[in-house]
Design a protein around this motif. Structure first.
Motif, PDB file in Angstrom:
ATOM      1  N   HIS A  24      60.170   9.669  -7.905  1.00 63.89           N
ATOM      2  CA  HIS A  24      60.445  10.712  -6.914  1.00 63.89           C
ATOM      3  C   HIS A  24      59.345  10.670  -5.861  1.00 63.89           C
ATOM      4  N   PRO A  25      59.657  10.871  -4.582  1.00 64.91           N
ATOM      5  CA  PRO A  25      58.633  10.797  -3.523  1.00 64.91           C
ATOM      6  C   PRO A  25      57.485  11.786  -3.719  1.00 64.91           C
ATOM      7  N   ARG A  26      57.772  12.970  -4.243  1.00 63.79           N
ATOM      8  CA  ARG A  26      56.709  13.966  -4.448  1.00 63.79           C
ATOM      9  C   ARG A  26      55.714  13.487  -5.502  1.00 63.79           C
ATOM     10  N   SER A  27      56.201  12.923  -6.588  1.00 61.07           N
ATOM     11  CA  SER A  27      55.293  12.440  -7.631  1.00 61.07           C
ATOM     12  C   SER A  27      54.511  11.218  -7.149  1.00 61.07           C
ATOM     13  N   LEU A  28      55.102  10.414  -6.284  1.00 61.42           N
ATOM     14  CA  LEU A  28      54.380   9.278  -5.721  1.00 61.42           C
ATOM     15  C   LEU A  28      53.205   9.756  -4.874  1.00 61.42           C
ATOM     16  N   TRP A  29      53.423  10.809  -4.103  1.00 63.36           N
ATOM     17  CA  TRP A  29      52.366  11.378  -3.261  1.00 63.36           C
ATOM     18  C   TRP A  29      51.250  11.954  -4.128  1.00 63.36           C
ATOM     19  N   ILE A  30      51.614  12.662  -5.184  1.00 63.54           N
ATOM     20  CA  ILE A  30      50.616  13.281  -6.074  1.00 63.54           C
ATOM     21  C   ILE A  30      49.793  12.198  -6.771  1.00 63.54           C
ATOM     22  N   VAL A  31      50.454  11.181  -7.283  1.00 66.19           N
ATOM     23  CA  VAL A  31      49.729  10.099  -7.957  1.00 66.19           C
ATOM     24  C   VAL A  31      48.832   9.362  -6.964  1.00 66.19           C
ATOM     25  N   GLY A  32      49.296   9.184  -5.735  1.00 62.72           N
ATOM     26  CA  GLY A  32      48.475   8.532  -4.712  1.00 62.72           C
ATOM     27  C   GLY A  32      47.203   9.301  -4.423  1.00 62.72           C
ATOM     28  N   VAL A  33      47.314  10.624  -4.301  1.00 61.45           N
ATOM     29  CA  VAL A  33      46.124  11.457  -4.062  1.00 61.45           C
ATOM     30  C   VAL A  33      45.186  11.395  -5.255  1.00 61.45           C
ATOM     31  N   VAL A  34      45.730  11.466  -6.458  1.00 62.99           N
ATOM     32  CA  VAL A  34      44.891  11.410  -7.664  1.00 62.99           C
ATOM     33  C   VAL A  34      44.188  10.061  -7.769  1.00 62.99           C
ATOM     34  N   VAL A  35      44.892   8.975  -7.482  1.00 66.28           N
ATOM     35  CA  VAL A  35      44.294   7.635  -7.562  1.00 66.28           C
ATOM     36  C   VAL A  35      43.181   7.489  -6.529  1.00 66.28           C
ATOM     37  N   LEU A  85      54.951   4.356 -11.746  1.00 72.31           N
ATOM     38  CA  LEU A  85      53.854   4.839 -10.900  1.00 72.31           C
ATOM     39  C   LEU A  85      52.532   4.170 -11.269  1.00 72.31           C
ATOM     40  N   VAL A  86      52.254   4.105 -12.550  1.00 75.01           N
ATOM     41  CA  VAL A  86      50.998   3.496 -12.992  1.00 75.01           C
ATOM     42  C   VAL A  86      51.008   2.002 -12.710  1.00 75.01           C
ATOM     43  N   MET A  87      52.143   1.362 -12.878  1.00 77.63           N
ATOM     44  CA  MET A  87      52.244  -0.072 -12.591  1.00 77.63           C
ATOM     45  C   MET A  87      51.982  -0.343 -11.113  1.00 77.63           C
ATOM     46  N   ILE A  88      52.525   0.500 -10.245  1.00 78.07           N
ATOM     47  CA  ILE A  88      52.289   0.345  -8.807  1.00 78.07           C
ATOM     48  C   ILE A  88      50.827   0.589  -8.476  1.00 78.07           C
ATOM     49  N   SER A  89      50.216   1.613  -9.095  1.00 78.63           N
ATOM     50  CA  SER A  89      48.794   1.877  -8.816  1.00 78.63           C
ATOM     51  C   SER A  89      47.909   0.741  -9.306  1.00 78.63           C
ATOM     52  N   VAL A  90      48.227   0.152 -10.448  1.00 78.65           N
ATOM     53  CA  VAL A  90      47.448  -0.991 -10.956  1.00 78.65           C
ATOM     54  C   VAL A  90      47.559  -2.168  -9.998  1.00 78.65           C
ATOM     55  N   VAL A  91      48.763  -2.440  -9.528  1.00 74.81           N
ATOM     56  CA  VAL A  91      48.964  -3.572  -8.617  1.00 74.81           C
ATOM     57  C   VAL A  91      48.246  -3.325  -7.290  1.00 74.81           C
ATOM     58  N   LEU A  92      48.356  -2.111  -6.741  1.00 73.78           N
ATOM     59  CA  LEU A  92      47.712  -1.811  -5.468  1.00 73.78           C
ATOM     60  C   LEU A  92      46.189  -1.844  -5.564  1.00 73.78           C
ATOM     61  N   ILE A  93      45.644  -1.271  -6.627  1.00 70.72           N
ATOM     62  CA  ILE A  93      44.185  -1.279  -6.776  1.00 70.72           C
ATOM     63  C   ILE A  93      43.678  -2.698  -6.941  1.00 70.72           C
TER      64      ILE A  93
END
Length: 153
Positions: A24-35, A85-93
């Motif tokens: 969901h776009p809202r959870s993507l935004w929240i995870v992005g801020v947390v990361v 979400l976590v997979m995307i954050s791992v790849v981006l980081i």
């Protein structure tokens, strides 16, 4: 075997399980801020003690980036949305940290002084130190010739 077979197989399997359409776009935004916030806090937590112990800030920043890159332990989640979400954050980081480390940290710079330590680059009044190893009697005449040619005192 673990880094050559098991780890790539696990990552390929995890990539195939990732369904980015469940996010969901809202959870993507929240995870992005947390990361982003957690990344900055972790880098700051490394740089603060490093500055206390007189480690150069650039090296402390690189160390913070290295310690900040995520491993595969975050991927052990059950929900598909969180997994994606976590997979995307791992790849981006990983995609951001790896080029930054290569740009900021060059370990060959600390050995740059060794490049000019030849006989040709010595000053005339400096002392020439020679370390010779004699394995058998056949090496002695060669070493004596080197001493004679160098005009040793």
């Amino acid at each position: 075997m673990a880094t050559g077979i098991f780890y790539p197989t696990y990552l390929a399997n995890s990539g195939l399980k990732t369904n980015i359409f469940k996010i969901h776009p809202r959870s993507l935004w929240i995870v992005g801020v947390v990361v982003i916030f957690s990344t900055l806090v972790k880098i700051g937590a490394v740089m603060l003690p490093a500055s206390y112990f007189d480690v150069p800030l650039r090296q402390a920043f690189v160390l913070g980036l290295i310690l900040n890159s995520k491993g595969i332990t975050e991927l052990v989640l059950t929900d598909q949305e969180f997994f994606a979400l976590v997979m995307i954050s791992v790849v981006l980081i990983t995609a951001v940290v790896t080029p930054l480390i290569r740009y900021l940290y060059d370990p060959s710079k600390q050995y740059a002084v060794m490049r000019r330590s030849t006989i040709q680059h010595l000053k005339r009044e400096s002392e020439l130190t020679i370390l010779a190893c004699i394995h058998n009697q056949e090496n002695v005449p060669t070493f004596i010739n080197v001493l004679e040619v160098s005009n040793a005192t």
